[in-house]
Design a protein around this motif. Structure first.
Motif, mmCIF file in Angstrom:
data_model
loop_
_atom_site.group_PDB
_atom_site.id
_atom_site.type_symbol
_atom_site.label_atom_id
_atom_site.label_comp_id
_atom_site.label_asym_id
_atom_site.label_seq_id
_atom_site.Cartn_x
_atom_site.Cartn_y
_atom_site.Cartn_z
ATOM 1 N N UNK A 61 0.855 -1.430 -0.091
ATOM 2 C CA UNK A 61 0.017 -0.085 -0.149
ATOM 3 C C UNK A 61 0.722 1.261 0.090
ATOM 4 N N UNK A 62 2.315 1.173 0.134
ATOM 5 C CA UNK A 62 2.888 2.419 0.047
ATOM 6 C C UNK A 62 3.874 2.515 -1.140
ATOM 7 N N UNK A 63 3.822 3.198 -1.867
ATOM 8 C CA UNK A 63 4.573 3.223 -3.205
ATOM 9 C C UNK A 63 6.074 3.500 -2.839
ATOM 10 N N UNK A 64 6.726 2.536 -3.580
ATOM 11 C CA UNK A 64 8.409 2.681 -3.460
ATOM 12 C C UNK A 64 8.801 1.568 -2.593
ATOM 13 N N UNK A 65 7.984 0.883 -1.700
ATOM 14 C CA UNK A 65 8.342 -0.183 -0.482
ATOM 15 C C UNK A 65 7.662 -1.436 -0.697
ATOM 16 N N UNK A 66 8.088 -2.509 0.077
ATOM 17 C CA UNK A 66 7.259 -3.713 -0.155
ATOM 18 C C UNK A 66 7.333 -4.273 1.359
ATOM 19 N N UNK B 194 7.258 13.123 1.495
ATOM 20 C CA UNK B 194 6.101 12.382 1.373
ATOM 21 C C UNK B 194 5.972 11.305 0.467
ATOM 22 N N UNK B 195 5.182 10.441 0.529
ATOM 23 C CA UNK B 195 5.133 9.225 -0.320
ATOM 24 C C UNK B 195 3.547 8.760 -0.628
ATOM 25 N N UNK B 196 3.387 8.325 -1.624
ATOM 26 C CA UNK B 196 1.996 7.956 -2.063
ATOM 27 C C UNK B 196 1.628 6.613 -1.725
ATOM 28 N N UNK B 197 0.459 6.708 -1.222
ATOM 29 C CA UNK B 197 -0.282 5.471 -0.746
ATOM 30 C C UNK B 197 -1.374 4.941 -1.707
ATOM 31 N N UNK B 198 -1.144 3.619 -1.975
ATOM 32 C CA UNK B 198 -1.778 3.201 -3.351
ATOM 33 C C UNK B 198 -2.926 2.186 -3.099
ATOM 34 N N UNK C 261 -2.245 11.674 5.211
ATOM 35 C CA UNK C 261 -1.977 13.265 5.376
ATOM 36 C C UNK C 261 -3.018 13.727 4.263
ATOM 37 N N UNK C 262 -3.153 13.246 2.960
ATOM 38 C CA UNK C 262 -3.926 13.797 2.106
ATOM 39 C C UNK C 262 -4.616 12.461 1.364
ATOM 40 N N UNK C 263 -5.878 12.772 0.808
ATOM 41 C CA UNK C 263 -6.888 11.941 0.294
ATOM 42 C C UNK C 263 -6.944 12.312 -1.072
ATOM 43 N N UNK C 264 -6.881 11.311 -2.255
ATOM 44 C CA UNK C 264 -6.997 11.861 -3.434
ATOM 45 C C UNK C 264 -8.077 11.042 -4.273
ATOM 46 N N UNK C 265 -8.919 10.336 -3.464
ATOM 47 C CA UNK C 265 -10.076 9.552 -4.156
ATOM 48 C C UNK C 265 -11.309 10.213 -3.683
ATOM 49 N N UNK D 230 -3.811 8.271 -1.620
ATOM 50 C CA UNK D 230 -3.624 9.639 -0.916
ATOM 51 C C UNK D 230 -2.099 9.543 -0.650
ATOM 52 N N UNK D 231 -1.970 10.265 0.538
ATOM 53 C CA UNK D 231 -0.191 10.201 0.691
ATOM 54 C C UNK D 231 -0.146 10.194 2.363
ATOM 55 N N UNK D 232 1.198 9.943 2.624
ATOM 56 C CA UNK D 232 1.535 10.108 4.313
ATOM 57 C C UNK D 232 2.887 10.956 3.865
ATOM 58 N N UNK D 233 3.041 11.517 5.186
ATOM 59 C CA UNK D 233 4.293 12.138 5.350
ATOM 60 C C UNK D 233 5.219 11.582 6.448
ATOM 61 N N UNK D 234 6.664 11.674 6.374
ATOM 62 C CA UNK D 234 7.514 11.009 7.026
ATOM 63 C C UNK D 234 7.450 11.307 8.501
ATOM 64 N N UNK D 235 7.595 10.083 9.355
ATOM 65 C CA UNK D 235 7.900 10.460 10.871
ATOM 66 C C UNK D 235 8.993 9.861 11.341
ATOM 67 N N UNK D 236 9.850 10.640 12.207
ATOM 68 C CA UNK D 236 10.975 10.169 12.655
ATOM 69 C C UNK D 236 11.862 9.413 11.581
#
Length: 222
Positions: free
Chosen positions: A71-76, A128-132, A172-176, A189-195
């Motif tokens: 669900x998070x772009x660029x990660x597994x 920030x990264x995209x949530x998919x 953080x944001x919702x795009x749908x 949407x997207x999420x921002x980094x934490x720590x």
């Protein structure tokens, strides 16, 4: 000409029925999270609404992808620091959720993924990264402007082929928008980094025998 008018009317009625089914579920979700329904009432009502959703979506080509998208772009799933705890929560002995218990569902600790980038250095500045979308689905609930409430900005997706409900929280944001049909990998949407990484509330629930249980999505993802 009559055939054309009939076809247009049928399509219009079909669109309205689809919109009504999605809106009914969204209203139900609002009632549930605001504590307006007891667990028994919520269970009964979901049993009435889900078949309606499924019926209205059956001809819209929303199938299940065999391989789920992380669900998070660029990660597994290998980037999930608390994967063992989440996997344990999704095991058969702990699979029942508090879905019918209002906000208690939204704050369950095993919903939260802690995502750590590979080879993270001390001076790395995270963006920030995209949530998919983890799978093909329709958007059946959207909550925006709720950063400080339990669950924060959130989205629910529904895949009618397997009665999967896919939950995203603390966005953080919702795009749908309500009623959007999304494919696996589409931006939610997207999420921002934490720590030292990112956090996302995420769960896949399957509805069966009038209850919701956690689905072990890790088994279906890379």
């Amino acid at each position: 000409m009559k055939k054309i008018i009939f076809a247009v009317c049928f399509m219009y009625i079909s669109v309205l029925a689809f919109a009504d089914a999605v809106k009914d579920w969204s209203d139900y979700e609002d009632e549930l999270r605001k504590g307006k329904l007891t667990s028994a009432e919520a269970s009964f009502k979901s049993g009435k609404l889900i078949p309606k959703l499924t019926e209205e979506l059956k001809d819209r080509g929303i199938t299940e992808n065999i391989e789920w998208t992380f669900p998070v772009s660029g990660f597994t799933k290998r980037n999930v620091a608390n994967a063992k705890r989440i996997t344990a929560a999704m095991s058969s002995s702990f699979s029942e959720t508090k879905f019918f218990d209002g906000d208690e569902f939204l704050v369950q600790p095993y919903l939260r993924l802690f995502i750590t980038p590979d080879n993270l250095k001390k001076d790395t500045v995270l963006e920030p990264v995209d949530v998919v979308a983890a799978n093909n689905a329709v958007v059946v609930y959207v909550k925006k402007g709720a950063l400080n409430s339990p669950g924060g900005n959130s989205v629910w997706l529904y895949n009618p082929e397997q009665n999967f409900f896919i939950y995203y929280g603390i966005l953080r944001t919702v795009n749908v928008n309500l009623g959007d049909i999304v494919s696996a990998g589409d931006k939610i949407g997207s999420i921002k980094p934490v720590k030292k990484g990112y956090e996302l509330n995420f769960a896949v629930l399957v509805h069966s025998d009038e209850t919701f249980t956690l689905f072990n999505y890790f088994n279906e993802m890379k």
